[in-house]
Design an enzyme around this catalytic site. Structure first.
Site, PDB file in Angstrom:
ATOM      1  N   TYR A  36       0.824  -1.207   0.000  1.00 13.58           N
ATOM      2  CA  TYR A  36       0.000   0.000   0.000  1.00 13.58           C
ATOM      3  C   TYR A  36       0.864   1.266   0.000  1.00 13.58           C
ATOM      4  O   TYR A  36       0.401   2.330  -0.387  1.00 13.58           O
ATOM      5  CB  TYR A  36      -0.949   0.041   1.212  1.00 13.58           C
ATOM      6  CG  TYR A  36      -1.985  -1.058   1.238  1.00 13.58           C
ATOM      7  CD1 TYR A  36      -2.268  -1.815   0.110  1.00 13.58           C
ATOM      8  CD2 TYR A  36      -2.699  -1.343   2.397  1.00 13.58           C
ATOM      9  CE1 TYR A  36      -3.211  -2.833   0.138  1.00 13.58           C
ATOM     10  CE2 TYR A  36      -3.648  -2.355   2.422  1.00 13.58           C
ATOM     11  CZ  TYR A  36      -3.902  -3.099   1.292  1.00 13.58           C
ATOM     12  OH  TYR A  36      -4.836  -4.094   1.320  1.00 13.58           O
ATOM     13  N   LYS A  81       3.657 -15.368   2.506  1.00 12.12           N
ATOM     14  CA  LYS A  81       3.534 -16.096   1.239  1.00 12.12           C
ATOM     15  C   LYS A  81       4.963 -16.370   0.766  1.00 12.12           C
ATOM     16  O   LYS A  81       5.396 -15.944  -0.310  1.00 12.12           O
ATOM     17  CB  LYS A  81       2.739 -15.239   0.234  1.00 12.12           C
ATOM     18  CG  LYS A  81       2.341 -15.937  -1.031  1.00 12.12           C
ATOM     19  CD  LYS A  81       1.231 -16.964  -0.869  1.00 12.12           C
ATOM     20  CE  LYS A  81       0.958 -17.656  -2.191  1.00 12.12           C
ATOM     21  NZ  LYS A  81       0.119 -18.855  -2.061  1.00 12.12           N
ATOM     22  N   ASP A 131     -10.462  -8.613   8.109  1.00 13.83           N
ATOM     23  CA  ASP A 131     -11.872  -8.462   7.720  1.00 13.83           C
ATOM     24  C   ASP A 131     -12.576  -9.818   7.732  1.00 13.83           C
ATOM     25  O   ASP A 131     -13.729  -9.923   8.151  1.00 13.83           O
ATOM     26  CB  ASP A 131     -11.985  -7.837   6.325  1.00 13.83           C
ATOM     27  CG  ASP A 131     -12.161  -6.330   6.401  1.00 13.83           C
ATOM     28  OD1 ASP A 131     -11.842  -5.761   7.473  1.00 13.83           O
ATOM     29  OD2 ASP A 131     -12.604  -5.726   5.414  1.00 13.83           O
ATOM     30  N   ASP A 165      -2.910 -18.021   1.982  1.00 13.37           N
ATOM     31  CA  ASP A 165      -4.091 -18.669   1.400  1.00 13.37           C
ATOM     32  C   ASP A 165      -4.625 -19.737   2.351  1.00 13.37           C
ATOM     33  O   ASP A 165      -5.832 -19.872   2.564  1.00 13.37           O
ATOM     34  CB  ASP A 165      -3.787 -19.240   0.006  1.00 13.37           C
ATOM     35  CG  ASP A 165      -2.449 -19.936  -0.083  1.00 13.37           C
ATOM     36  OD1 ASP A 165      -1.626 -19.796   0.851  1.00 13.37           O
ATOM     37  OD2 ASP A 165      -2.200 -20.633  -1.081  1.00 13.37           O
ATOM     38  N   ASP A 180      -4.995  -6.839   6.147  1.00 17.47           N
ATOM     39  CA  ASP A 180      -6.218  -6.126   5.768  1.00 17.47           C
ATOM     40  C   ASP A 180      -7.312  -7.149   5.463  1.00 17.47           C
ATOM     41  O   ASP A 180      -8.441  -7.078   5.962  1.00 17.47           O
ATOM     42  CB  ASP A 180      -5.896  -5.273   4.523  1.00 17.47           C
ATOM     43  CG  ASP A 180      -7.001  -4.302   4.176  1.00 17.47           C
ATOM     44  OD1 ASP A 180      -7.978  -4.209   4.940  1.00 17.47           O
ATOM     45  OD2 ASP A 180      -6.895  -3.644   3.123  1.00 17.47           O
TER      46      ASP A 180
END
Ligand code: NAD
Length: 365
Positions: free
Chosen positions: A144, A194, A255, A227, A251
């Site tokens: 970001y 990852k 959520d 994942d 993020d």
């Protein structure tokens, strides 16, 4: 008399409604301990665009700079959705305030009381005792904030890129927050990355392994690909205790954790800065995980618990008042247990409004 100096930024939609009553609860919880609230309110988000022409005006930043913490509502709503993306309240207020105060760590308790398991989309038999986990998300680095570019190529095609960047020091400081959290809980940290694909994740995993071995060998560290973590969150969230991860993964995962934990009206969050405040604790911004709920704003029916629990986190992290924070958390829990509910968590039980909910919590402090 001890004074707590903080900035109050209610924002838009249900923000001012839940903020008002959260301040009542805060006052009722701190007064008996001889603690006074010294807060100053300021506009942020849509209302700040209307009143000052900017979502995060200089005057609001000044109020926050003069304080030891920020109690934040939420920002945005249909009225400002037609503005260019960069001027919209969330992007023009939240990202800059995080950057300005170096709020690098976001802690979200994933807390679902046993009495509210109906609020979760998961089957009750998977979460018979509710959910109690914490997600620690890096907030000022990663994709970001890395270099971005859009360019037209020689063949006329258009290419855009975002760059994920992490320094070892940035990873270590978020690990410190996860370590502190794990030490106050079951002592288990799951680091999510990852590392089978991303170079930043390889550094993340190496740093987590070495840093924990050197600084917190008593904690149990595991690693999980993002994942898989997303699947495990939907399958059995309580296998986690403290999750720590980079900005974009956090993020998305936090959520997902929010929806698994049921109503947004119950979920609080803390964003901690690199600087200590005048009490010797981290400067922080405390806000509900949900948004401005335009569908119910102005009706006096929003659930104030997320804002109240965010205020409790402020007491704990920015003022070191853990006992009072626990008192507030226990009062919220007892209220829900006594079947006193706002509409979002009523499930067939009679629903009451925002103010009545806060009053019930105050009676149980
Ligand atoms: P939202 O979280 O505002 O609402 C989603 C659903 O959850 C709605 O049905 C709402 O009524 C319900 N809900 C949320 N908080 C509640 C509460 N305290 N009590 C009862 N019900 C509650 O998300 P959205 O509808 O996607 O977004 C609405 C606006 O909020 C948008 O402008 C968005 O940009 C903004 N937003 C702001 C923040 C923030 O300030 N941090 C975060 C998310 C969304």
């Amino acid at each position: 008399m001890q004074m707590l100096k903080f900035a109050v930024l209610p924002g838009d939609g249900i923000g001012p409604e839940v903020m008002d009553v959260a301040l009542d609860v805060l006052k009722a919880a701190t007064e008996p301990a001889g603690i006074a609230l010294d807060f100053q309110s300021a506009d942020v988000g849509g209302i700040a665009i209307d009143n000052h022409g900017a979502a995060l005006p200089e005057s609001t930043i000044k109020v926050c700079e003069d304080a030891d913490a920020i109690l934040f509502g939420s920002v945005g709503g249909p009225k400002w959705e037609s503005l260019p993306p960069a001027e919209q309240p969330e992007r023009a207020a939240l990202l800059p305030i995080r950057k300005h105060f170096s709020l690098f760590a976001n802690l979200r308790p994933g807390l679902l009381f046993k009495e509210l398991t109906d609020a979760s989309p998961l089957k009750t038999e998977r979460i018979p005792d509710g959910i109690d986990i914490v997600c620690v998300r890096e907030l000022t680095g990663g994709i970001y904030f890395g270099p971005k570019d859009t360019q037209t190529l020689d063949d006329g095609d258009v290419q855009a890129s975002d760059t994920m960047v992490y320094k070892r020091s940035e990873i270590e400081r978020i690990l410190d927050v996860a370590i502190a959290s794990a030490r106050s809980r079951s002592g288990k940290i799951c680091s999510v990355d990852k590392a089978n694909v991303l170079t930043t994740s390889v550094l993340w995993r190496k740093t987590a392994t070495e840093y924990l071995a050197a600084n917190a060998p008593e904690l149990e560290l595991s690693h999980m690909y993002v994942d898989n973590a997303a699947m495990q969150m939907a399958r059995d969230p309580n296998q986690f205790d403290v999750l720590v991860t980079e900005n974009m993964f956090g993020d998305i995962l936090s959520d997902e954790m929010g929806i698994v934990c049921g109503s947004l009206g119950m979920l609080s969050s803390a964003s901690l800065g690199t600087q200590n405040n005048s009490h010797g604790h981290p400067f922080g911004l405390y806000e509900p995980s949900g948004g401005t709920a335009p569908d119910i704003a102005g009706q006096g029916i929003a659930n104030p618990c997320a804002q109240i629990l965010s205020a409790a986190l402020m007491l704990r992290y920015s003022f070191g008042l853990n006992e009072i924070a626990e008192t507030i958390e226990a009062a919220v829990k007892q209220t829900v247990k006594d079947d006193i509910r706002t509409g979002d968590i009523a499930f067939g039980k009679p629903a009451i409004g925002t103010q009545a909910m806060a009053q019930a919590i105050i009676e149980r402090l």
